[in-house]
Motif scaffolding. Structure first.
Motif, PDB file in Angstrom:
ATOM      1  N   VAL A 520       1.056  -1.148  -0.076  1.00 16.32           N
ATOM      2  CA  VAL A 520      -0.163  -0.098   0.026  1.00 16.32           C
ATOM      3  C   VAL A 520       0.818   1.203   0.021  1.00 16.32           C
ATOM      4  O   VAL A 520       1.784   1.634   0.885  1.00 16.32           O
ATOM      5  N   LYS A 521       0.730   2.069  -0.929  1.00 17.80           N
ATOM      6  CA  LYS A 521       1.376   3.590  -0.965  1.00 17.80           C
ATOM      7  C   LYS A 521       0.609   4.697  -0.671  1.00 17.80           C
ATOM      8  O   LYS A 521      -0.736   4.654  -0.694  1.00 17.80           O
ATOM      9  N   ASN A 522       1.436   5.583  -0.067  1.00 13.51           N
ATOM     10  CA  ASN A 522       0.745   6.786  -0.096  1.00 13.51           C
ATOM     11  C   ASN A 522      -0.593   6.690   0.775  1.00 13.51           C
ATOM     12  O   ASN A 522      -1.629   7.439   0.541  1.00 13.51           O
ATOM     13  N   ALA A 546       1.149   2.051   7.450  1.00 18.02           N
ATOM     14  CA  ALA A 546       2.219   0.890   7.087  1.00 18.02           C
ATOM     15  C   ALA A 546       1.853   0.449   5.849  1.00 18.02           C
ATOM     16  O   ALA A 546       0.736   0.765   4.936  1.00 18.02           O
ATOM     17  N   THR A 547       2.557  -0.381   5.069  1.00 12.29           N
ATOM     18  CA  THR A 547       2.461  -0.617   3.890  1.00 12.29           C
ATOM     19  C   THR A 547       1.523  -1.996   3.398  1.00 12.29           C
ATOM     20  O   THR A 547       1.322  -2.511   2.557  1.00 12.29           O
ATOM     21  N   GLN A 548       1.474  -2.877   4.766  1.00  6.15           N
ATOM     22  CA  GLN A 548       0.547  -3.955   4.560  1.00  6.15           C
ATOM     23  C   GLN A 548      -0.542  -3.682   5.567  1.00  6.15           C
ATOM     24  O   GLN A 548      -0.415  -3.257   6.602  1.00  6.15           O
ATOM     25  N   GLN A 549      -1.702  -3.744   4.885  1.00  9.30           N
ATOM     26  CA  GLN A 549      -2.955  -3.329   5.841  1.00  9.30           C
ATOM     27  C   GLN A 549      -4.056  -4.317   5.793  1.00  9.30           C
ATOM     28  O   GLN A 549      -4.018  -4.890   4.867  1.00  9.30           O
ATOM     29  N   ILE A 550      -4.451  -4.685   6.938  1.00  9.33           N
ATOM     30  CA  ILE A 550      -5.455  -5.686   7.144  1.00  9.33           C
ATOM     31  C   ILE A 550      -6.915  -4.936   7.033  1.00  9.33           C
ATOM     32  O   ILE A 550      -6.932  -4.224   8.068  1.00  9.33           O
ATOM     33  N   THR A 551      -7.604  -5.281   6.418  1.00  7.90           N
ATOM     34  CA  THR A 551      -9.052  -5.066   6.574  1.00  7.90           C
ATOM     35  C   THR A 551      -9.831  -5.727   7.449  1.00  7.90           C
ATOM     36  O   THR A 551      -9.820  -7.099   7.301  1.00  7.90           O
ATOM     37  N   VAL A 552     -10.323  -5.172   8.309  1.00  6.41           N
ATOM     38  CA  VAL A 552     -11.009  -6.046   9.558  1.00  6.41           C
ATOM     39  C   VAL A 552     -12.328  -5.386   9.722  1.00  6.41           C
ATOM     40  O   VAL A 552     -12.871  -4.208   9.191  1.00  6.41           O
ATOM     41  N   TYR A 568      -3.899   7.072  -1.746  1.00  8.22           N
ATOM     42  CA  TYR A 568      -4.393   8.025  -3.031  1.00  8.22           C
ATOM     43  C   TYR A 568      -3.357   8.151  -3.912  1.00  8.22           C
ATOM     44  O   TYR A 568      -2.227   7.889  -3.389  1.00  8.22           O
ATOM     45  N   PRO A 569      -3.505   8.724  -5.070  1.00  7.96           N
ATOM     46  CA  PRO A 569      -2.281   8.756  -5.926  1.00  7.96           C
ATOM     47  C   PRO A 569      -1.181   9.403  -5.500  1.00  7.96           C
ATOM     48  O   PRO A 569      -1.283  10.586  -4.747  1.00  7.96           O
ATOM     49  N   ASP A 570      -0.114   8.995  -5.762  1.00  9.50           N
ATOM     50  CA  ASP A 570       1.362   9.589  -5.642  1.00  9.50           C
ATOM     51  C   ASP A 570       1.824  10.145  -7.093  1.00  9.50           C
ATOM     52  O   ASP A 570       3.027  10.952  -6.560  1.00  9.50           O
ATOM     53  N   LEU A 571       1.422  10.115  -7.951  1.00 12.25           N
ATOM     54  CA  LEU A 571       1.372  10.812  -9.117  1.00 12.25           C
ATOM     55  C   LEU A 571       0.355  10.775 -10.072  1.00 12.25           C
ATOM     56  O   LEU A 571      -0.215   9.985 -10.071  1.00 12.25           O
ATOM     57  N   PRO A 572       0.466  11.854 -11.017  1.00 11.74           N
ATOM     58  CA  PRO A 572       1.171  13.006 -11.039  1.00 11.74           C
ATOM     59  C   PRO A 572       1.061  13.938  -9.666  1.00 11.74           C
ATOM     60  O   PRO A 572       0.014  13.726  -9.186  1.00 11.74           O
ATOM     61  N   MET A 573       2.171  14.595  -9.619  1.00  9.89           N
ATOM     62  CA  MET A 573       1.897  15.718  -8.631  1.00  9.89           C
ATOM     63  C   MET A 573       0.751  16.310  -8.233  1.00  9.89           C
ATOM     64  O   MET A 573       0.073  16.528  -7.192  1.00  9.89           O
TER      65      MET A 573
END
Length: 733
Positions: A520-522, A546-552, A568-573
């Motif tokens: 998971v980014k941004n 964190a980059t690993q997320q658990i949906t609970v 949410y988007p990290d590009l374009p700026m």
């Protein structure tokens, strides 16, 4: 074929997590007897506090000076020595057929000379054997002894091109090596044997292995390292059985010639129900890459957890060794000292190792001598009987073998631990060090009440694989007033890595599992104030997630102090902003709960692994606060002062010791240290156990009598400055 240098590095880490194929898969029941660390009446093994090792080379016999070593043994006050004897190459005039004598040995008995000199110094002797390779002559006589690649071709040794890699399940290990062990025991009567690379060098596909595996399981050898592949899972169990048979044969062989002799594998068997030897040596030769200086102490805790209370020796190399294997190099004094002391603080007995009996560069002698003389001068304060920490991390062998934190295994031959599991453990370990919280480790197979009762908080850093029985042990711990802090996919898998439909500990976590998302980014977390968990983040509107997320799915609508800002988007700026009203949500990313008499904190994400990756201080705050909220009492040892220190609090027969290792160095997270940087002042506060009366309080590094005061049941000690490793030694009267 797997690169052998990489394989050796990962093999050592895997052995500590249990991924070396030495795990008993059947549910483990704690032994009914109490281990004492003095098994079979071998008091010398329990009493030997300082160790040395000389690893011979084939050109040593006519060129080395044995008196150098005898003088050094005296100066360093070592009580036991490990000496190269045989296996692939013999350093004595062996008569076992195909046991190749060292090239320059001639009729000399190098091993015997060193044994005689050590005996004159009243030292115990351990014979080092290494059976991972064999000579051209042995291969010509017994090609079936060689390990084979998947296509059935014998494996040439990756470094010594005139030798062959041996199969761990064939005649070399089960016929030839017992003859070697018996000969050495008969001739020299050593106290014991130390086995290097005794369990083989990776997967073997020879006819012997194929035939034995097929006979035992009805299956063909696995060609994948996926632990959920039925053949791989069967192989893990079969390999554990074979290693136990090998160990038993070797141990019985030496005992047949000398009743109180024993065989000790490098790092132990990692099978707590099969503790059959009186001490363990852990081969952790030095730092490389981005290894933190506290790592030597971590190894001490891990091995002590699964080997119970046996003496554990920390074997370090005076040279520099990374995957490039610079055996004849020399580490500088600051690096050597820091590595030694970080292990000693956490309970290791120091063991120095020198490759090559000749001395090319003697710069290592002075720092090793200094450290060992200090250890000897303070010997009575190093004989620990109990660790007084109230927090313990759970070291999970089965998670390291059978799960990868939600990601598939992608490389290796089955001896590699899942990197995600290791990184989660390292991340929370780093957080506890920085938080100055004294802590121990417990093994996931030894979570009986007598093991857990000394602790108030258990930290489960992505302990993904837990059996129903282990989940119940944790549940009983919380029911009795214990507390847990868990992260990631803890309890989502059973002990063999089969994913459950729900967490095994869902009732404690207060939520049900839905799905796991990796990479998971941004994404961000919103701290909700005021709450003890978010203390120190009052000025932070959001922090990185964190980059690993658990949906609970939460069990109730209780508000939690940490919520999710979805990715949410990290590009374009121009698109880097949360859309659709997602600036804040009520999606909980922590569950902070009181459960009966206990407390539970669960992070449905790999916060600890992400902390290890980016070392963001905001994550440190959360990980620290989680333990402190769960603890709900003061730590038995606290330290106030500058920078980063690693701490430990121990009990001895007639004393208490508080260890503070100064890690304030820009190279703490990457070897080697360039210099030791004194730091201070520090104030140490120690809870004095009920009934204990304080006598003299000394500072063992500075040699000063400490300035102290009492605050109720706590002893407060002032330390003006710490060079590297100060020990507050409290005599009890």
């Amino acid at each position: 074929m797997t690169d052998e240098r990489t394989l050796e590095t990962t093999r050592r880490d895997a052995l500590l997590l249990g991924a070396g194929g030495l795990l008993a898969l059947a549910p483990f029941e704690a032994p009914a007897f109490a281990l004492t660390g003095d098994m079979a009446g071998l008091a010398w093994a329990n009493n030997a506090m300082r160790w040395a090792q000389v690893a011979f080379t084939e050109e040593d016999p006519p060129r080395y000076d044995p008196n150098f070593w005898f003088d050094l043994f005296k100066k360093t006050h070592v009580e036991a020595v490990c000496l190269s004897a045989g296996g692939d190459i013999a350093f004595y005039p062996t008569k076992v057929p195909l046991h190749k004598r060292a090239r320059d040995l001639g009729e000399r008995d190098m091993f015997g000379e060193m044994v005689k000199g050590a005996r004159a110094l009243h030292m115990s002797v351990i014979a080092r054997i290494d059976p991972h390779a064999m000579s051209e002559e042995a291969f010509a006589a017994h090609p079936e002894w060689a390990a084979c690649t998947e296509d059935g071709k014998p494996r040439r040794h990756w470094a010594a091109k005139d030798m062959w890699v041996t199969c761990q399940n064939g005649g070399f290990m089960f016929d030839f090596m017992p003859a070697v062990l018996k000969e050495i025991t008969d001739l020299y009567q050593p106290e014991g044997f130390f086995g290097n690379r005794w369990a083989g060098s990776g997967m073997c596909y020879c006819n012997t292995c194929r035939t034995k595996f097929r006979a035992a399981t009805g299956l063909e050898l696995p060609t994948t390292n996926d632990p959920q592949d039925p053949r791989r899972k069967a192989y893990i169990q079969w390999n554990a059985d074979m290693r136990w048979k090998q160990f038993t044969l070797w141990n019985d062989t030496v005992k047949g010639s000398k009743r109180d002799c024993f065989f000790s594998p490098n790092g132990g068997l990692n099978q707590p129900d099969k503790v059959m030897h009186p001490l363990i040596a852990v081969d952790r030769q030095g730092r490389s890459g981005a290894t933190p200086i506290w790592m030597m102490g971590k190894y001490a805790k891990q091995v002590r957890a699964y080997m119970q209370n046996l003496p554990v020796c920390g074997l370090f190399n005076v040279g520099l060794e990374d995957e490039n294997r610079w055996k004849d190099s020399v580490q500088r004094a600051p690096e050597l000292a820091a590595w030694i002391h970080s292990g000693v603080a956490q309970g290791f007995r120091p063991w120095y190792c020198k490759f090559n009996a000749r001395i090319f560069d003697a710069r290592w002698v002075a720092p090793v001598t200094k450290a060992f003389q200090w250890h000897y001068a303070n010997d009575k304060y190093m004989r620990n009987t109990a660790n007084l920490a109230r927090v313990a991390m759970v070291n999970s062998t089965q998670s390291g073998i059978f799960t990868a934190g939600g990601t598939a295994f992608t490389a290796g031959d089955g001896v590699r631990a899942a990197q995600r599991v290791t990184d989660s453990l390292n991340g929370y370990y780093q957080a506890l060090v920085e938080a100055r919280i004294p802590f121990e480790m417990v093994d996931d197979r030894l979570m009986t009440p007598d093991r857990l009762n000394p602790f108030r908080v258990l930290v489960l850093a992505d302990v993904a694989a837990l059996s129903d029985r282990q989940c119940q042990q944790i549940r009983d711990f919380v029911k009795a007033g214990g507390r847990i802090v868990a992260t990631g996919e803890t309890s989502l898998y059973d002990e063999l890595g089969q994913r459950r439909a729900n967490f095994g500990l869902a009732d404690l976590f207060g939520c049900d599992y839905v799905k796991t998302e990796n990479g998971v980014k941004n994404s961000y977390l919103t701290p909700r104030h005021p709450h003890p968990l978010t203390h120190g983040l009052e000025d932070a509107p959001r922090i990185i997630a964190a980059t690993q997320q658990i949906t609970v799915k939460p069990h109730d609508a209780a508000k939690q102090p940490l919520t999710l800002v979805p990715s949410y988007p990290d590009l374009p700026m121009e698109r880097v902003f949360p859309g659709n009203g997602q600036e804040q949500t009520d999606i909980p990313m922590v569950f902070v709960r009181e459960v009966g008499k206990g407390r539970v904190v669960y992070f449905p994400m790999d916060l600890d692994r992400t902390f290890w990756e980016v070392l963001a201080e905001d994550h440190l705050v959360l990980l620290k606060n989680a333990v402190e909220w769960a603890m709900e009492e003061s730590q038995p040892m606290t330290v106030a002062g500058p920078g980063i220190v690693d701490i430990a609090y121990w009990r001895q027969k007639n004393s208490l010791t508080a260890h503070i290792v100064n890690m304030n160095n820009p190279m703490m997270m990457k070897g080697p240290y360039r210099e030791v940087m004194p730091a201070g002042p520090y104030t140490v506060s120690l809870v004095v156990p009920p009934g204990a009366k304080v006598g003299t309080v000394k500072l063992l590094e500075s040699g000063r009598v400490a300035k102290t005061s009492r605050q109720g049941d706590r002893l407060v000690v002032e330390i003006p400055s710490i060079t590297l490793h100060e020990v507050v030694a409290v005599d009890l009267v």
